[in-house]
Write an enzyme that holds these catalytic residues in place. Structure first.
Site, PDB file in Angstrom:
ATOM      1  N   ALA A  10       0.807  -1.225   0.000  1.00  0.00           N
ATOM      2  CA  ALA A  10       0.000   0.000   0.000  1.00  0.00           C
ATOM      3  C   ALA A  10       0.836   1.270   0.000  1.00  0.00           C
ATOM      4  O   ALA A  10       0.338   2.349  -0.268  1.00  0.00           O
ATOM      5  CB  ALA A  10      -0.936  -0.004   1.212  1.00  0.00           C
ATOM      6  N   ARG A  15      11.095   6.953  -0.635  1.00  0.00           N
ATOM      7  CA  ARG A  15      12.517   7.034  -0.987  1.00  0.00           C
ATOM      8  C   ARG A  15      12.795   6.793  -2.466  1.00  0.00           C
ATOM      9  O   ARG A  15      13.889   7.024  -2.954  1.00  0.00           O
ATOM     10  CB  ARG A  15      13.315   6.038  -0.119  1.00  0.00           C
ATOM     11  CG  ARG A  15      13.399   6.467   1.332  1.00  0.00           C
ATOM     12  CD  ARG A  15      13.755   5.324   2.263  1.00  0.00           C
ATOM     13  NE  ARG A  15      12.605   4.462   2.572  1.00  0.00           N
ATOM     14  CZ  ARG A  15      12.655   3.405   3.374  1.00  0.00           C
ATOM     15  NH1 ARG A  15      13.800   3.058   3.935  1.00  0.00           N
ATOM     16  NH2 ARG A  15      11.567   2.683   3.606  1.00  0.00           N
ATOM     17  N   ASN A 180      15.890  -7.797   9.667  1.00  0.00           N
ATOM     18  CA  ASN A 180      14.549  -8.319   9.412  1.00  0.00           C
ATOM     19  C   ASN A 180      14.266  -8.214   7.908  1.00  0.00           C
ATOM     20  O   ASN A 180      14.386  -7.140   7.327  1.00  0.00           O
ATOM     21  CB  ASN A 180      13.547  -7.465  10.211  1.00  0.00           C
ATOM     22  CG  ASN A 180      12.112  -7.708   9.786  1.00  0.00           C
ATOM     23  OD1 ASN A 180      11.775  -8.777   9.276  1.00  0.00           O
ATOM     24  ND2 ASN A 180      11.256  -6.710  10.009  1.00  0.00           N
ATOM     25  N   LYS A 362       5.943  -3.117 -41.195  1.00  0.00           N
ATOM     26  CA  LYS A 362       4.918  -2.896 -40.167  1.00  0.00           C
ATOM     27  C   LYS A 362       3.629  -3.607 -40.550  1.00  0.00           C
ATOM     28  O   LYS A 362       3.193  -3.505 -41.699  1.00  0.00           O
ATOM     29  CB  LYS A 362       4.647  -1.403 -40.041  1.00  0.00           C
ATOM     30  CG  LYS A 362       3.636  -1.067 -38.965  1.00  0.00           C
ATOM     31  CD  LYS A 362       2.807   0.157 -39.287  1.00  0.00           C
ATOM     32  CE  LYS A 362       1.535  -0.220 -39.992  1.00  0.00           C
ATOM     33  NZ  LYS A 362       0.622   0.888 -40.255  1.00  0.00           N
ATOM     34  N   ASN A 388      10.527 -10.906 -54.788  1.00  0.00           N
ATOM     35  CA  ASN A 388      11.724 -10.100 -54.563  1.00  0.00           C
ATOM     36  C   ASN A 388      11.336  -8.621 -54.540  1.00  0.00           C
ATOM     37  O   ASN A 388      10.746  -8.116 -55.491  1.00  0.00           O
ATOM     38  CB  ASN A 388      12.763 -10.355 -55.656  1.00  0.00           C
ATOM     39  CG  ASN A 388      14.093  -9.726 -55.261  1.00  0.00           C
ATOM     40  OD1 ASN A 388      14.800 -10.243 -54.398  1.00  0.00           O
ATOM     41  ND2 ASN A 388      14.390  -8.586 -55.856  1.00  0.00           N
ATOM     42  N   ALA A 391      15.502  -2.748 -54.022  1.00  0.00           N
ATOM     43  CA  ALA A 391      15.970  -1.703 -53.105  1.00  0.00           C
ATOM     44  C   ALA A 391      15.121  -0.452 -53.244  1.00  0.00           C
ATOM     45  O   ALA A 391      14.721  -0.073 -54.338  1.00  0.00           O
ATOM     46  CB  ALA A 391      17.426  -1.377 -53.407  1.00  0.00           C
ATOM     47  N   TYR A 398      -0.505   5.299 -46.768  1.00  0.00           N
ATOM     48  CA  TYR A 398      -1.276   6.324 -46.065  1.00  0.00           C
ATOM     49  C   TYR A 398      -1.617   7.449 -47.028  1.00  0.00           C
ATOM     50  O   TYR A 398      -0.730   8.046 -47.641  1.00  0.00           O
ATOM     51  CB  TYR A 398      -0.428   6.848 -44.903  1.00  0.00           C
ATOM     52  CG  TYR A 398      -1.129   7.803 -43.975  1.00  0.00           C
ATOM     53  CD1 TYR A 398      -2.373   7.490 -43.435  1.00  0.00           C
ATOM     54  CD2 TYR A 398      -0.537   9.004 -43.621  1.00  0.00           C
ATOM     55  CE1 TYR A 398      -3.010   8.366 -42.579  1.00  0.00           C
ATOM     56  CE2 TYR A 398      -1.168   9.887 -42.757  1.00  0.00           C
ATOM     57  CZ  TYR A 398      -2.401   9.568 -42.233  1.00  0.00           C
ATOM     58  OH  TYR A 398      -3.033  10.435 -41.372  1.00  0.00           O
ATOM     59  N   SER A 416      13.593  -1.910 -58.327  1.00  0.00           N
ATOM     60  CA  SER A 416      14.111  -0.949 -57.350  1.00  0.00           C
ATOM     61  C   SER A 416      13.327   0.350 -57.411  1.00  0.00           C
ATOM     62  O   SER A 416      12.898   0.783 -58.486  1.00  0.00           O
ATOM     63  CB  SER A 416      15.576  -0.635 -57.660  1.00  0.00           C
ATOM     64  OG  SER A 416      16.340  -1.797 -57.494  1.00  0.00           O
ATOM     65  N   ALA A 434      12.072  -0.457 -62.598  1.00  0.00           N
ATOM     66  CA  ALA A 434      12.700   0.421 -61.618  1.00  0.00           C
ATOM     67  C   ALA A 434      12.052   1.798 -61.689  1.00  0.00           C
ATOM     68  O   ALA A 434      11.767   2.308 -62.770  1.00  0.00           O
ATOM     69  CB  ALA A 434      14.196   0.519 -61.889  1.00  0.00           C
TER      70      ALA A 434
HETATM   71  C1  UD1 Z   1      10.277  -2.863   6.818  1.00  0.00           C
HETATM   72  C2  UD1 Z   1      10.425  -3.379   8.262  1.00  0.00           C
HETATM   73  C3  UD1 Z   1      11.913  -3.549   8.540  1.00  0.00           C
HETATM   74  C4  UD1 Z   1      12.527  -4.496   7.556  1.00  0.00           C
HETATM   75  C5  UD1 Z   1      12.261  -4.041   6.129  1.00  0.00           C
HETATM   76  C6  UD1 Z   1      12.695  -5.140   5.159  1.00  0.00           C
HETATM   77  C7  UD1 Z   1       8.575  -2.469   9.557  1.00  0.00           C
HETATM   78  C8  UD1 Z   1       8.171  -1.458  10.553  1.00  0.00           C
HETATM   79  N1  UD1 Z   1       9.837  -2.427   9.173  1.00  0.00           N
HETATM   80  O1  UD1 Z   1      10.879  -1.583   6.782  1.00  0.00           O
HETATM   81  O2  UD1 Z   1      12.086  -4.053   9.857  1.00  0.00           O
HETATM   82  O3  UD1 Z   1      13.918  -4.597   7.765  1.00  0.00           O
HETATM   83  O4  UD1 Z   1      10.866  -3.786   5.924  1.00  0.00           O
HETATM   84  O5  UD1 Z   1      12.550  -4.792   3.825  1.00  0.00           O
HETATM   85  O6  UD1 Z   1       7.757  -3.265   9.139  1.00  0.00           O
HETATM   86  N2  UD1 Z   1       3.453  -0.792   3.488  1.00  0.00           N
HETATM   87  C9  UD1 Z   1       2.071  -0.729   3.486  1.00  0.00           C
HETATM   88  N3  UD1 Z   1       1.454   0.177   4.290  1.00  0.00           N
HETATM   89  C10 UD1 Z   1       2.128   1.003   5.106  1.00  0.00           C
HETATM   90  C11 UD1 Z   1       3.541   0.939   5.099  1.00  0.00           C
HETATM   91  C12 UD1 Z   1       4.175   0.019   4.301  1.00  0.00           C
HETATM   92  O7  UD1 Z   1       1.409  -1.480   2.759  1.00  0.00           O
HETATM   93  O8  UD1 Z   1       1.479   1.787   5.793  1.00  0.00           O
HETATM   94  C13 UD1 Z   1       4.106  -1.761   2.603  1.00  0.00           C
HETATM   95  C14 UD1 Z   1       4.995  -1.092   1.573  1.00  0.00           C
HETATM   96  O9  UD1 Z   1       4.262  -0.832   0.382  1.00  0.00           O
HETATM   97  C15 UD1 Z   1       6.100  -2.097   1.372  1.00  0.00           C
HETATM   98  C16 UD1 Z   1       6.170  -2.836   2.698  1.00  0.00           C
HETATM   99  O10 UD1 Z   1       4.957  -2.585   3.363  1.00  0.00           O
HETATM  100  O11 UD1 Z   1       5.795  -3.005   0.343  1.00  0.00           O
HETATM  101  C17 UD1 Z   1       7.360  -2.405   3.557  1.00  0.00           C
HETATM  102  O12 UD1 Z   1       7.225  -1.024   3.834  1.00  0.00           O
HETATM  103  P1  UD1 Z   1       8.482  -0.067   3.919  1.00  0.00           P
HETATM  104  O13 UD1 Z   1       8.001   1.290   4.245  1.00  0.00           O
HETATM  105  O14 UD1 Z   1       9.336  -0.214   2.731  1.00  0.00           O
HETATM  106  O15 UD1 Z   1       9.224  -0.662   5.204  1.00  0.00           O
HETATM  107  P2  UD1 Z   1      10.762  -0.563   5.553  1.00  0.00           P
HETATM  108  O16 UD1 Z   1      11.055   0.780   6.082  1.00  0.00           O
HETATM  109  O17 UD1 Z   1      11.587  -1.051   4.439  1.00  0.00           O
HETATM  110 CA    CA Z   2      11.150  -1.591   2.370  1.00  0.00          CA
END
Ligand code: UD1
Ligand code: CA
Length: 461
Positions: A10, A15, A180, A362, A388, A391, A398, A416, A434
């Site tokens: 979502a 970033r 994680n 095309k 054939n 060239a 069109y 050609s 030609a």
């Molecule tokens: C998250 C983990 C982090 C882990 C990392 C791995 C948490 C708090 N942190 O951080 O520990 O190391 O992933 O990649 O979970 N998303 C939603 N709704 C939201 C926020 C996020 O659907 O409100 C979805 C994003 O679209 C994405 C995924 O969750 O696909 C991860 O969200 P992102 O904000 O990238 O988390 P990280 O900061 O990478």
């Molecule tokens: Ca992420």
């Protein structure tokens, strides 16, 4: 008990500095979220629920289309939960509560931005989770540069204690290299219990899914940890530079797989081959080739340097010479194209036909053994066998308002620099002189010349 899967997709992906949702950015030609959904599907779960929010409609549409493409046997039920405000990963999972109201057992939670995780890795995750009878199991790995990831904090005996986000971590916790992956297996009912106890007291003011693990642990439940030896598998994408580096790894994997199956690459590092592409053995790929979409290439083909092929199919023994572009087209066995040819929009080249340099074709079909060797434009044309095309020939398709078709029957020789003013048909066995401008249909076995072209004589059959 059947497994269920949830994919968090979502977020905007701040970033990425993009107007497009992060999970829609493409990796090896496929939106990130499709990679994750495909892997989830391979687990044969009862259903996959995707949490959508930012650009929800587009993400849903992309996934529904992809879902349709997966074969009926591997495609699980696909459902969507909406998270209209992105208040964190814990909040995202909460939004799917209703979808699992009637389910029990294990739920795999995947992140839409961790696209390379393998099916085997997920199977091991579920297996360990169920064997250990854990409330939650988290997939971790060791990274030399763990910046940006949540860290796995363990107690003095090495047991899981909590996950601390990069932005909430102390400088000592930031030294931890075990991260994680954002991939977990949960006991469904325990997860939703724990989610209701989350509070957004952290650097980002969000409901962290990661906090459910420490909540469950504190309540006396078992938390298991499984470490992936292949850290590449669980890399997340938060920035364009991470996307580019994963793209490179994935491309390499694809090329390695193709080489293992018998395809020669003269310069594997410079090949860009989409994941869906299929290539037969003994095909040779020269440097700097791009092959995209659902392209199928047969055995024993030669794909020259700088060739770009997209959503096309090539039979066996086809040659595509240097710097040619082939889009949405079909080339039958032993057809030969280029150098510097451009085939597009539903063009069919039959067996043993040869298309030479600086020829654009095309929306046309070219018959068996037909040749168009130099500098021609063939658009909206049906060309028979053993024709054939000289060239500089142009199908003038069109008239300023509409496109018209040109038909050239078998065994015709187009001189050609002939202009074929469509709609026009040249009967079989005929020839054009030609420089002639053909404005009217030409009967069989006739030689036409001039501007406008007129019949000069009948030809022997
Ligand atoms: C998250 C983990 C982090 C882990 C990392 C791995 C948490 C708090 N942190 O951080 O520990 O190391 O992933 O990649 O979970 N998303 C939603 N709704 C939201 C926020 C996020 O659907 O409100 C979805 C994003 O679209 C994405 C995924 O969750 O696909 C991860 O969200 P992102 O904000 O990238 O988390 P990280 O900061 O990478
Ligand atoms: Ca992420």
């Amino acid at each position: 008990m059947k497994l269920n899967v949830l994919i968090m997709a979502a977020g905007l992906g701040t970033r990425m500095k993009s107007k497009k949702a992060k999970v829609l950015h493409k990796l090896a030609g496929q939106p990130l979220v499709n990679h994750v959904f495909k892997t989830a599907s391979s687990l044969l779960p009862a259903k996959v629920v995707v949490v959508v929010g930012y650009q929800a409609e587009i993400v849903q549409e992309v996934l529904c289309q992809f879902h349709q493409k997966l074969s009926a046997t591997t495609a699980p039920i696909l459902d969507f939960a909406t998270q209209s405000e992105q208040l964190g990963t814990g909040h995202a999972v909460m939004m799917a509560r209703e979808h699992f109201a009637k389910d029990v057992g294990s739920l795999i939670v995947l992140s839409g931005d961790v696209p390379l995780v393998s099916v085997d890795c997920l199977k091991q995750l579920v297996q360990l989770h169920e064997q250990a009878n854990a409330a939650a199991t988290v997939l971790t790995t060791h990274l030399n540069n763990p910046t940006g990831y949540g860290r796995i904090v363990r107690n003095s005996e090495g047991y899981f204690e909590q996950i601390v986000e990069d932005r909430d971590a102390t400088s000592l916790q930031r030294e931890i290299k075990e991260i994680n992956s954002g991939i977990y297996c949960f006991n469904l009912s325990l997860l939703f219990d724990a989610l209701s106890k989350l509070s957004p007291v952290n650097a980002q003011g969000e409901y962290y899914l990661t906090d459910t693990l420490s909540i469950l642990r504190k309540e006396g439940h078992k938390i298991a940890v499984i470490m992936s030896a292949d850290s590449e598998d669980v890399l997340g994408i938060n920035t364009r530079s991470e996307l580019a580096s994963l793209e490179k790894r994935l491309r390499k994997r694809k090329v390695d797989r193709l080489m293992a199956s018998g395809v020669t690459f003269l310069d594997p590092d410079s090949a860009f081959i989409d994941d869906e592409v299929v290539i037969g053995c003994d095909t040779v790929i020269y440097p700097q080739v791009i092959i995209e979409g659902a392209t199928l290439i047969g055995e024993g083909c030669t794909i020259g340097m700088g060739v770009h092929i997209s959503s096309s199919s090539l039979g066996d023994g086809v040659t595509v010479r240097n710097h040619s572009i082939v889009v949405d087209s079909q080339l039958a066995n032993r057809a030969s194209v280029g150098p510097f040819a451009h085939l597009r929009m539903n063009t069919h080249i039959a067996e043993n036909a040869t298309i030479g340099n600086f020829v654009e074709i095309k929306n046309s079909s070219i018959g068996k053994g037909t040749k168009a060797m130099h500098l021609s434009y063939v658009g909206d044309a049906t060309i028979g066998n053993k024709v054939n095309i000289g060239a500089g020939t142009v199908t003038c398709n069109y008239d300023g308002k509409q496109k018209h078709r040109t038909v050239i029957e078998d065994n015709v020789k187009i001189g050609s620099d002939t202009m074929l003013v469509a709609p026009v048909k040249v009967g079989q066995g005929s020839m054009t002189g030609a420089g002639s401008v053909v404005t009217k249909d030409v009967a069989e076995n006739s030689l036409v010349v001039g501007v406008p072209a007129v019949v000069k004589k009948k030809l022997d059959e």
